[in-house]
Design a protein around this motif. Structure first.
Motif, mmCIF file in Angstrom:
data_model
loop_
_atom_site.group_PDB
_atom_site.id
_atom_site.type_symbol
_atom_site.label_atom_id
_atom_site.label_comp_id
_atom_site.label_asym_id
_atom_site.label_seq_id
_atom_site.Cartn_x
_atom_site.Cartn_y
_atom_site.Cartn_z
ATOM 1 N N VAL A 174 0.816 -1.210 0.000
ATOM 2 C CA VAL A 174 0.000 0.000 0.000
ATOM 3 C C VAL A 174 0.853 1.265 0.000
ATOM 4 C CG1 VAL A 174 -1.617 1.382 1.391
ATOM 5 C CG2 VAL A 174 -2.042 -1.053 1.056
ATOM 6 N N MET A 175 1.930 1.274 0.782
ATOM 7 C CA MET A 175 2.629 2.526 1.046
ATOM 8 C C MET A 175 3.876 2.782 0.197
ATOM 9 S SD MET A 175 0.748 4.136 3.114
ATOM 10 C CE MET A 175 1.893 5.479 3.446
ATOM 11 N N VAL A 176 4.547 1.736 -0.264
ATOM 12 C CA VAL A 176 5.727 1.990 -1.095
ATOM 13 C C VAL A 176 5.362 2.761 -2.369
ATOM 14 C CG1 VAL A 176 7.558 0.935 -2.482
ATOM 15 C CG2 VAL A 176 7.107 0.102 -0.160
ATOM 16 N N PRO A 177 4.285 2.374 -3.079
ATOM 17 C CA PRO A 177 3.997 3.066 -4.344
ATOM 18 C C PRO A 177 3.167 4.334 -4.171
ATOM 19 C CG PRO A 177 2.445 1.283 -4.087
ATOM 20 C CD PRO A 177 3.350 1.238 -2.876
ATOM 21 N N THR A 178 3.574 5.178 -3.225
ATOM 22 C CA THR A 178 2.850 6.443 -3.004
ATOM 23 C C THR A 178 3.719 7.648 -3.354
ATOM 24 O OG1 THR A 178 3.524 6.408 -0.671
ATOM 25 C CG2 THR A 178 1.360 5.493 -1.195
ATOM 26 N N MET A 179 4.784 7.414 -4.085
ATOM 27 C CA MET A 179 5.730 8.487 -4.358
ATOM 28 C C MET A 179 5.114 9.640 -5.152
ATOM 29 S SD MET A 179 8.488 7.641 -2.792
ATOM 30 C CE MET A 179 7.415 6.855 -1.577
ATOM 31 N N SER A 180 4.264 9.319 -6.106
ATOM 32 C CA SER A 180 3.722 10.378 -6.962
ATOM 33 C C SER A 180 2.888 11.374 -6.161
ATOM 34 C CB SER A 180 2.890 9.777 -8.094
ATOM 35 O OG SER A 180 1.820 9.004 -7.595
ATOM 36 N N GLU A 181 2.121 10.881 -5.194
ATOM 37 C CA GLU A 181 1.288 11.798 -4.410
ATOM 38 C C GLU A 181 2.144 12.669 -3.498
ATOM 39 O OE1 GLU A 181 -0.507 9.555 -0.613
ATOM 40 O OE2 GLU A 181 -0.843 8.453 -2.478
ATOM 41 N N ALA A 208 3.851 15.257 -5.651
ATOM 42 C CA ALA A 208 2.877 16.275 -6.069
ATOM 43 C C ALA A 208 2.651 17.289 -4.956
ATOM 44 C CB ALA A 208 1.564 15.608 -6.472
ATOM 45 N N SER A 209 2.589 16.803 -3.734
ATOM 46 C CA SER A 209 2.430 17.697 -2.589
ATOM 47 C C SER A 209 3.655 18.600 -2.438
ATOM 48 C CB SER A 209 2.214 16.877 -1.312
ATOM 49 O OG SER A 209 2.079 17.716 -0.194
ATOM 50 N N TRP A 210 4.842 18.032 -2.646
ATOM 51 C CA TRP A 210 6.073 18.837 -2.607
ATOM 52 C C TRP A 210 6.070 19.883 -3.722
ATOM 53 C CZ3 TRP A 210 10.592 17.813 -6.035
ATOM 54 C CH2 TRP A 210 11.670 18.653 -5.742
ATOM 55 N N ARG A 211 5.678 19.475 -4.912
ATOM 56 C CA ARG A 211 5.625 20.381 -6.066
ATOM 57 C C ARG A 211 4.728 21.585 -5.794
ATOM 58 N NH1 ARG A 211 2.082 17.699 -10.109
ATOM 59 N NH2 ARG A 211 0.572 18.614 -8.658
ATOM 60 N N ASP A 212 3.623 21.363 -5.097
ATOM 61 C CA ASP A 212 2.636 22.420 -4.869
ATOM 62 C C ASP A 212 2.896 23.234 -3.610
ATOM 63 O OD1 ASP A 212 1.369 21.507 -7.143
ATOM 64 O OD2 ASP A 212 -0.089 20.279 -6.058
ATOM 65 N N SER A 213 3.968 22.925 -2.893
ATOM 66 C CA SER A 213 4.267 23.608 -1.639
ATOM 67 C C SER A 213 5.162 24.817 -1.871
ATOM 68 C CB SER A 213 4.959 22.641 -0.673
ATOM 69 O OG SER A 213 6.304 22.411 -1.086
ATOM 70 N N ASP A 264 -0.956 22.954 3.657
ATOM 71 C CA ASP A 264 -0.187 21.963 4.419
ATOM 72 C C ASP A 264 1.187 21.745 3.802
ATOM 73 O OD1 ASP A 264 -2.630 21.772 5.629
ATOM 74 O OD2 ASP A 264 -3.033 19.709 5.024
ATOM 75 N N PHE A 265 2.080 21.147 4.592
ATOM 76 C CA PHE A 265 3.400 20.712 4.126
ATOM 77 C C PHE A 265 4.239 21.872 3.587
ATOM 78 C CE2 PHE A 265 0.346 17.164 3.264
ATOM 79 C CZ PHE A 265 0.716 16.395 4.354
ATOM 80 N N ASN A 266 4.132 23.017 4.247
ATOM 81 C CA ASN A 266 4.911 24.188 3.866
ATOM 82 C C ASN A 266 6.017 24.507 4.860
ATOM 83 O OD1 ASN A 266 3.641 25.274 1.396
ATOM 84 N ND2 ASN A 266 1.819 25.430 2.674
ATOM 85 N N VAL A 267 6.078 23.779 5.959
ATOM 86 C CA VAL A 267 7.075 24.049 6.992
ATOM 87 C C VAL A 267 8.210 23.038 6.938
ATOM 88 C CG1 VAL A 267 7.455 24.187 9.486
ATOM 89 C CG2 VAL A 267 5.404 25.217 8.472
ATOM 90 N N ILE A 268 7.877 21.788 6.789
ATOM 91 C CA ILE A 268 8.866 20.718 6.604
ATOM 92 C C ILE A 268 8.713 20.194 5.185
ATOM 93 C CG2 ILE A 268 9.618 18.419 7.335
ATOM 94 C CD1 ILE A 268 8.574 19.078 10.127
ATOM 95 N N SER A 269 9.819 20.130 4.459
ATOM 96 C CA SER A 269 9.762 19.673 3.081
ATOM 97 C C SER A 269 9.224 18.255 2.997
ATOM 98 C CB SER A 269 11.151 19.733 2.441
ATOM 99 O OG SER A 269 11.132 19.163 1.144
ATOM 100 N N ASP A 307 9.841 14.192 4.674
ATOM 101 C CA ASP A 307 8.784 13.254 5.076
ATOM 102 C C ASP A 307 8.929 11.912 4.363
ATOM 103 O OD1 ASP A 307 7.707 15.227 6.673
ATOM 104 O OD2 ASP A 307 6.111 15.764 5.267
ATOM 105 N N ILE A 308 9.213 11.957 3.061
ATOM 106 C CA ILE A 308 9.326 10.714 2.292
ATOM 107 C C ILE A 308 10.426 9.829 2.868
ATOM 108 C CG2 ILE A 308 9.879 9.721 0.039
ATOM 109 C CD1 ILE A 308 8.700 12.307 -1.207
ATOM 110 N N GLN A 309 11.550 10.429 3.218
ATOM 111 C CA GLN A 309 12.643 9.641 3.788
ATOM 112 C C GLN A 309 12.241 9.007 5.112
ATOM 113 O OE1 GLN A 309 16.717 11.627 3.248
ATOM 114 N NE2 GLN A 309 15.291 13.296 2.784
ATOM 115 N N ASP A 310 11.506 9.755 5.936
ATOM 116 C CA ASP A 310 11.048 9.201 7.209
ATOM 117 C C ASP A 310 10.082 8.040 6.982
ATOM 118 O OD1 ASP A 310 12.524 10.910 8.820
ATOM 119 O OD2 ASP A 310 10.945 12.421 8.912
#
Length: 362
Positions: free
Chosen positions: A236-243, A246-251, A263-268, A272-275
């Motif tokens: 379920v969670m590994v293939p969530t990179m695109s979303e 996209a959130s990073w792109r729009d931040s 959201d997601f404007n304070v911590i890149s 989060d993806i690495q965590d």
């Protein structure tokens, strides 16, 4: 929306690899590998409880700071202009303390998000804490709660709690802040974060966040992970990179002041993806012996794939921290590359789950 995207992605991947395995079965007729073996999954639960316990502590610290700010605002009858005029330093100090607690708490949750969001019995916590939308934006994927403010106002399904608290503390949602101009550094320009939060919203949202962190901790203590849970979380969670990309792109990390994302404007999102991937690596480490019983080479390939995907994101994040501003087009290209890598890893994990006869929960 995020939960729906994940489910759609999982269904598509399972269909794809079911077809692939079916095609192969016509030629060689392999049967699922049935091996009597007890997999030790205690490492997954131990890791999860480390994070949930830490989250309880840090959200309590955030709650304490928010309540101090509420008490300060209440002293002035919630007249924020007077508060700023007469208690400027006190206001900045307590808001800064709350922000520091939030910046500590958010990554703690991200480290366990892969487990929480990928485990059906825990997944609602992810919706309410970090992934759910506001009810007026996307009812199908909205959070499950309403926020009752101390003054009696009700914010119906306002969005996930980390998002509400972030946008209140840094002012990315005007409805959650005050209209009082506050030039924190005195340079004559109102910059990002130079706001006074609405104390009512901040208190209610941080109180609810602390409560939900405790509820997640209790649920994690009761949860007994299974192989099905572990494989499901990965698929379920590994293939969530695109979303996430996209959130990073729009931040603001990509769009700067042009962003309309709250959201997601304070911590890149790259951090989060690495965590998230770190938590998923913990999950895979626990089931790797089972994977190796099917195919030792594939077991190693999956581990390398997860490691390399994390390193790929880490390299982009390092460039960002060193001052590079990526364009939205570059973000999309990088997101596509990350998604391709993730999809390949997920395909291998799905094949192994099928060979072991372990169903994936959609």
């Amino acid at each position: 929306m995020i939960r729906l995207l994940r489910l759609n992605l999982v269904v598509g991947l399972l269909t794809l690899f079911s077809f692939s395995v079916g095609a192969c079965s016509q030629a060689s007729t392999p049967t699922p590998t049935v091996v009597t073996m007890t997999t030790d999954l205690t490492g997954i639960k131990t890791y999860l409880l480390e994070q949930t316990n830490a989250l309880v502590i840090t959200t309590a610290q955030l709650q304490t700071a928010a309540n101090r700010y509420y008490d300060l605002a209440q002293t002035f009858g919630f007249d924020y202009a007077t508060l700023w005029q007469q208690q400027t330093q006190a206001a900045m100090n307590v808001i800064t303390t709350a922000r520091e607690a939030w910046i500590t708490a958010s990554p703690i949750y991200e480290k366990m998000e892969g487990i929480v969001a990928g485990t059906p019995v825990l997944a609602q916590f992810d919706v309410d804490l970090d992934a759910g939308t506001a009810g007026d934006e996307d009812p199908a994927n909205a959070v499950s709660f309403d926020l009752i403010l101390p003054d009696g106002r009700v914010l119906s399904k306002p969005g996930n709690l980390f998002g509400v608290t972030e946008s209140t503390l840094w002012g990315t949602e005007p409805a959650f802040t005050t209209a009082v101009p506050t030039d924190w550094n005195g340079n004559g320009v109102i910059e990002f974060g130079e706001i006074l939060p609405d104390a009512q919203v901040l208190k209610a949202s941080t109180d609810q966040l602390a409560v939900m962190a405790s509820e997640l901790n209790a649920a994690a203590q009761s949860w007994v992970p299974t192989e099905r849970d572990a494989f499901t979380a990965l698929v379920v969670m590994v293939p969530t990179m695109s979303e996430y990309f996209a959130s990073w792109r729009d931040s603001r990390f990509v769009l700067g002041e042009a962003t309309t994302q709250r959201d997601f404007n304070v911590i890149s999102r790259l951090a989060d993806i690495q965590d998230i991937l770190s938590g998923l690596e913990i999950v895979y480490t626990q089931i790797r012996p089972r994977v190796a019983m099917v195919d030792p080479v594939q077991a190693e390939q999956i581990a390398i794939g997860l490691r390399d995907l994390k390193a790929f994101v880490a390299d982009i994040y390092t460039q960002e921290r060193n001052g590079r501003r990526f364009t939205p087009e570059e973000a999309d290209i990088l997101g596509a590359e990350a998604q391709n890598r993730a999809t390949a890893i997920t395909g291998q994990i799905s094949q192994v789950a099928g060979a072991l006869g372990i169903p994936i929960t959609e």
